[in-house]
Scaffold this motif. Structure first.
Motif, PDB file in Angstrom:
ATOM      1  N   PRO A 122      -7.837  10.934 -19.378  1.00 31.92           N
ATOM      2  CA  PRO A 122      -6.856   9.810 -19.483  1.00 31.92           C
ATOM      3  C   PRO A 122      -5.879  10.035 -18.549  1.00 31.92           C
ATOM      4  CG  PRO A 122      -6.571  11.267 -21.368  1.00 31.92           C
ATOM      5  CD  PRO A 122      -7.730  11.954 -20.653  1.00 31.92           C
ATOM      6  N   ILE A 123      -5.507  11.054 -18.247  1.00 39.79           N
ATOM      7  CA  ILE A 123      -4.260  11.260 -17.361  1.00 39.79           C
ATOM      8  C   ILE A 123      -4.424  12.314 -16.223  1.00 39.79           C
ATOM      9  CG2 ILE A 123      -1.711  12.146 -17.266  1.00 39.79           C
ATOM     10  CD1 ILE A 123      -1.461  11.178 -19.970  1.00 39.79           C
ATOM     11  N   GLY A 124      -4.188  11.817 -15.043  1.00 41.84           N
ATOM     12  CA  GLY A 124      -4.236  12.980 -13.690  1.00 41.84           C
ATOM     13  C   GLY A 124      -2.976  12.978 -12.951  1.00 41.84           C
ATOM     14  N   VAL A 125      -2.602  14.273 -12.631  1.00 43.27           N
ATOM     15  CA  VAL A 125      -1.500  14.385 -11.921  1.00 43.27           C
ATOM     16  C   VAL A 125      -1.882  15.061 -10.633  1.00 43.27           C
ATOM     17  CG1 VAL A 125       0.967  15.180 -11.651  1.00 43.27           C
ATOM     18  CG2 VAL A 125       0.180  14.328 -13.833  1.00 43.27           C
ATOM     19  N   LEU A 126      -1.243  14.667  -9.235  1.00 39.97           N
ATOM     20  CA  LEU A 126      -1.603  15.279  -8.057  1.00 39.97           C
ATOM     21  C   LEU A 126      -0.338  16.290  -7.798  1.00 39.97           C
ATOM     22  CD1 LEU A 126      -3.179  15.796  -5.379  1.00 39.97           C
ATOM     23  CD2 LEU A 126      -1.517  13.756  -4.592  1.00 39.97           C
ATOM     24  N   GLY A 127      -0.636  17.786  -8.164  1.00 40.47           N
ATOM     25  CA  GLY A 127       0.242  18.791  -7.826  1.00 40.47           C
ATOM     26  C   GLY A 127       0.067  19.353  -6.576  1.00 40.47           C
TER      27      GLY A 127
ATOM     28  N   PRO B 208       0.715  -1.066   0.075  1.00 44.24           N
ATOM     29  CA  PRO B 208       0.047   0.133  -0.148  1.00 44.24           C
ATOM     30  C   PRO B 208       0.682   1.174   0.081  1.00 44.24           C
ATOM     31  CG  PRO B 208      -0.061  -1.281   2.132  1.00 44.24           C
ATOM     32  CD  PRO B 208       0.729  -2.141   1.371  1.00 44.24           C
ATOM     33  N   LEU B 209       2.277   1.385   0.538  1.00 45.19           N
ATOM     34  CA  LEU B 209       2.867   2.455   0.467  1.00 45.19           C
ATOM     35  C   LEU B 209       3.596   2.749  -0.849  1.00 45.19           C
ATOM     36  CD1 LEU B 209       4.475   2.051   3.938  1.00 45.19           C
ATOM     37  CD2 LEU B 209       2.691   3.651   3.401  1.00 45.19           C
ATOM     38  N   THR B 210       3.580   1.795  -1.686  1.00 51.08           N
ATOM     39  CA  THR B 210       4.151   1.862  -3.176  1.00 51.08           C
ATOM     40  C   THR B 210       3.329   2.710  -4.032  1.00 51.08           C
ATOM     41  OG1 THR B 210       3.551  -0.318  -3.883  1.00 51.08           O
ATOM     42  CG2 THR B 210       5.875  -0.135  -2.518  1.00 51.08           C
ATOM     43  N   LEU B 211       2.322   2.446  -4.165  1.00 52.13           N
ATOM     44  CA  LEU B 211       1.076   3.046  -4.766  1.00 52.13           C
ATOM     45  C   LEU B 211       1.492   2.844  -6.230  1.00 52.13           C
ATOM     46  CD1 LEU B 211       0.207   6.625  -3.099  1.00 52.13           C
ATOM     47  CD2 LEU B 211      -1.126   4.570  -3.323  1.00 52.13           C
TER      48      LEU B 211
ATOM     49  N   LEU C 295       3.661   5.895  -9.043  1.00 50.71           N
ATOM     50  CA  LEU C 295       4.221   6.861  -8.182  1.00 50.71           C
ATOM     51  C   LEU C 295       5.519   6.724  -8.814  1.00 50.71           C
ATOM     52  CD1 LEU C 295       4.287   8.579  -5.727  1.00 50.71           C
ATOM     53  CD2 LEU C 295       5.216   6.792  -4.459  1.00 50.71           C
ATOM     54  N   THR C 296       6.024   8.035  -9.187  1.00 44.68           N
ATOM     55  CA  THR C 296       7.353   8.267  -9.683  1.00 44.68           C
ATOM     56  C   THR C 296       8.060   9.462  -9.171  1.00 44.68           C
ATOM     57  OG1 THR C 296       6.827   9.480 -11.548  1.00 44.68           O
ATOM     58  CG2 THR C 296       7.243   7.281 -11.902  1.00 44.68           C
ATOM     59  N   LYS C 297       9.212   9.392  -8.325  1.00 45.31           N
ATOM     60  CA  LYS C 297       9.888  10.599  -7.603  1.00 45.31           C
ATOM     61  C   LYS C 297       8.739  11.506  -6.904  1.00 45.31           C
ATOM     62  CE  LYS C 297      13.642  10.821 -10.915  1.00 45.31           C
ATOM     63  NZ  LYS C 297      14.452  11.810 -12.021  1.00 45.31           N
ATOM     64  N   LYS C 298       7.742  10.886  -5.981  1.00 39.23           N
ATOM     65  CA  LYS C 298       6.976  11.538  -5.394  1.00 39.23           C
ATOM     66  C   LYS C 298       6.143  12.373  -5.965  1.00 39.23           C
ATOM     67  CE  LYS C 298      10.139  12.020  -1.177  1.00 39.23           C
ATOM     68  NZ  LYS C 298      10.506  12.905  -0.247  1.00 39.23           N
ATOM     69  N   THR C 299       5.691  11.846  -7.425  1.00 43.37           N
ATOM     70  CA  THR C 299       4.693  12.324  -8.247  1.00 43.37           C
ATOM     71  C   THR C 299       3.523  11.361  -8.274  1.00 43.37           C
ATOM     72  OG1 THR C 299       6.116  14.152  -9.053  1.00 43.37           O
ATOM     73  CG2 THR C 299       4.188  13.627 -10.313  1.00 43.37           C
ATOM     74  N   LEU C 300       2.590  11.545  -8.016  1.00 42.22           N
ATOM     75  CA  LEU C 300       1.559  10.653  -8.392  1.00 42.22           C
ATOM     76  C   LEU C 300       0.729  10.918  -9.597  1.00 42.22           C
ATOM     77  CD1 LEU C 300      -0.205   8.205  -7.092  1.00 42.22           C
ATOM     78  CD2 LEU C 300      -1.770  10.006  -5.891  1.00 42.22           C
ATOM     79  N   GLU C 301       0.771   9.759 -10.477  1.00 42.06           N
ATOM     80  CA  GLU C 301      -0.040   9.740 -11.755  1.00 42.06           C
ATOM     81  C   GLU C 301      -0.941   8.942 -11.829  1.00 42.06           C
ATOM     82  OE1 GLU C 301       3.103   9.451 -14.824  1.00 42.06           O
ATOM     83  OE2 GLU C 301       4.014  11.390 -14.149  1.00 42.06           O
ATOM     84  N   LEU C 302      -2.249   9.504 -12.396  1.00 43.47           N
ATOM     85  CA  LEU C 302      -3.377   8.629 -12.713  1.00 43.47           C
ATOM     86  C   LEU C 302      -3.553   8.146 -13.970  1.00 43.47           C
ATOM     87  CD1 LEU C 302      -5.536   9.901  -9.806  1.00 43.47           C
ATOM     88  CD2 LEU C 302      -3.822   8.269  -9.520  1.00 43.47           C
TER      89      LEU C 302
ATOM     90  N   THR D  16      -2.134  14.989  -0.271  1.00 38.88           N
ATOM     91  CA  THR D  16      -0.736  14.953  -0.671  1.00 38.88           C
ATOM     92  C   THR D  16      -0.438  13.540  -0.708  1.00 38.88           C
ATOM     93  OG1 THR D  16       0.192  14.884   1.639  1.00 38.88           O
ATOM     94  CG2 THR D  16      -0.222  17.021   0.462  1.00 38.88           C
ATOM     95  N   VAL D  17       0.774  13.149  -1.504  1.00 30.90           N
ATOM     96  CA  VAL D  17       1.228  11.935  -1.857  1.00 30.90           C
ATOM     97  C   VAL D  17       1.470  11.044  -0.510  1.00 30.90           C
ATOM     98  CG1 VAL D  17       2.752  10.505  -2.538  1.00 30.90           C
ATOM     99  CG2 VAL D  17       2.254  12.258  -4.005  1.00 30.90           C
ATOM    100  N   SER D  18       1.984  11.847   0.427  1.00 29.07           N
ATOM    101  CA  SER D  18       2.196  11.040   1.800  1.00 29.07           C
ATOM    102  C   SER D  18       0.946  10.861   2.640  1.00 29.07           C
ATOM    103  CB  SER D  18       3.098  12.263   2.634  1.00 29.07           C
ATOM    104  OG  SER D  18       2.650  13.088   2.824  1.00 29.07           O
ATOM    105  N   ARG D  19      -0.032  11.762   2.342  1.00 34.02           N
ATOM    106  CA  ARG D  19      -1.284  11.571   3.262  1.00 34.02           C
ATOM    107  C   ARG D  19      -2.059  10.187   2.559  1.00 34.02           C
ATOM    108  NH1 ARG D  19      -3.438  17.752   3.929  1.00 34.02           N
ATOM    109  NH2 ARG D  19      -2.096  18.168   5.809  1.00 34.02           N
TER     110      ARG D  19
END
Length: 395
Positions: free
Chosen positions: A232-237, A172-175, A204-211, A268-271
């Motif tokens: 098609p693509i979503g990014v958590l900024g 679960p922590l790897t996402l 998850l790449t370099k603390k950037t979450l991509e959907l 956030t990614v950590s949350r």
């Protein structure tokens, strides 16, 4: 010389007062309290450390077994993970360690007749149990506030090492991979609105979450659909989601291309990672705000609320175990049945431990409120301890 009647009666009252039996009042002995408290604390800490060492040994053996299939994992890493688990196991074995330490302490004081002499001097069981009870509650408070903070940080680091080197397929922590459902507050369209996000794949790449393959349902406060968005693509900024090449669909309308859109978010990614992680990775100070965030975001918070209530109940549970140990180990040896009483005390500790785990499972399933699931074993143990002491002291 003839005495006056007033003087005669005053002298007679003085003589009768000297002949009347005087009641002795036994005060609380500070020396005795410190002696019993120190003896109880040392035995309890020794038992807690012994049980923690035993559990940690089995944990180290289990980690070695899992690492045997990983040729690139050195034994030093396994030892590091096992060492990071130690504060967590201290919290885990604390109630039973206090129970065993109290049984050893009070049984030895009873065999040496020290408690018998104290009770013969007029000191009740409630008086000389006050200092051990205070020490047990203090140990529980220190564990809840101090060791739980240390345990949460070390356990989080151990989970990261475990998932990185020992687990296959991520965790679960790897996402990484798999579907993801999120719920968050969305007040840009209506007050008290919510947005539900569904992604078919997560990376998850370099603390950037991509959907990828994202669908967003934007609802009002009554859970009625306002707008549906496909992207098609979503990014958590930072404080927002960014969705590319999006199209939106309103009820009773045709789909409409809208391009890139943003959606405010306090996630956030950590949350997001912590929401899937074990509640043991959060301290008692971080849990209340994180539980509030989970409830706002739509994540299930039952495990976190149950863990928070368990940490709050730990000092009272520690004091309860001290009283239970006293109730089962202060029987004088001349009355017989001492071994049976000590065995009953250990069996009662196991029974309370089993009840607490069963209540925890009921709490996690939602069958019991988290407050009741966390505090019910403590209340049951306290009732048992008080009943035993009342029977021993007052008959």
């Amino acid at each position: 010389m003839k005495k006056s009647p007033k003087l005669y009666w005053s002298q007679l009252r003085a003589i009768l007062h000297t002949l009347r039996p005087q009641e002795t009042e036994v005060g609380f002995s500070t020396t005795l309290a410190i002696y019993i408290a120190r003896y109880f604390t040392l035995n309890s800490i020794a038992m807690i450390l012994a049980l923690t060492g035993l559990v940690s040994l089995f944990d180290f053996i289990d980690l070695l077994r899992r690492a045997a299939t990983k040729p690139n994992v050195p034994a030093s890493l396994v030892l590091e993970i096992a060492g990071l688990h130690i504060p967590y196991y201290i919290i885990y074995v604390l109630p039973f360690g206090i129970l065993l330490g109290g049984i050893v302490c009070f049984s030895r004081l009873t065999r040496s007749s020290e408690l018998i002499v104290a009770r013969a001097a007029g000191i009740s069981a409630w008086q000389f149990l006050a200092s051990p009870l205070a020490c047990a509650i203090f140990i529980g408070l220190f564990t809840t506030t101090g060791i739980s903070y240390l345990s949460s940080n070390m356990y989080r680091e151990a989970e990261l090492l475990d998932q990185t080197y020992l687990r296959t397929g991520g965790g679960p922590l790897t996402l990484q991979g798999g579907e993801l459902w999120l719920r968050q507050a969305d007040e840009s369209l209506t007050d008290h609105g919510v947005a539900i996000l569904h992604a078919q794949n997560v990376r998850l790449t370099k603390k950037t979450l991509e959907l990828s393959g994202v669908t967003i349902f934007r609802l009002d406060e009554h859970d009625r659909l306002i707008l549906r968005i496909e992207s098609p693509i979503g990014v958590l900024g930072k404080n927002q989601w960014i969705f590319q090449n999006s199209s939106q669909l309103r009820p009773d309308h045709f789909p409409q291309k809208v391009g890139d859109i943003t959606l405010p978010s306090d996630l956030t990614v950590s949350r997001i990672q912590e929401s899937f992680a074990s509640p043991d990775t959060l301290s008692v100070f971080a849990l209340p705000s994180f539980i509030h965030l989970l409830e706002r975001s739509g994540f299930p918070s039952i495990r976190h609320r149950l863990h928070f209530q368990s940490l709050l109940a730990l000092p009272i549970l520690a004091g309860t175990m001290a009283l239970v140990s006293a109730g089962f180990s202060m029987r004088p040896a001349r009355r017989g049945g001492v071994a049976r009483m000590l065995g009953s005390g250990i069996a009662a500790g196991f029974a309370l431990f089993t009840v607490s785990k069963v209540a925890e499972q009921f709490g996690e399933s939602g069958a019991l409120p988290p407050v009741l699931a966390a505090w019910a074993p403590t209340g049951a143990g306290l009732c048992l301890a008080v009943a035993l002491l009342l029977h021993m002291e007052d008959g």
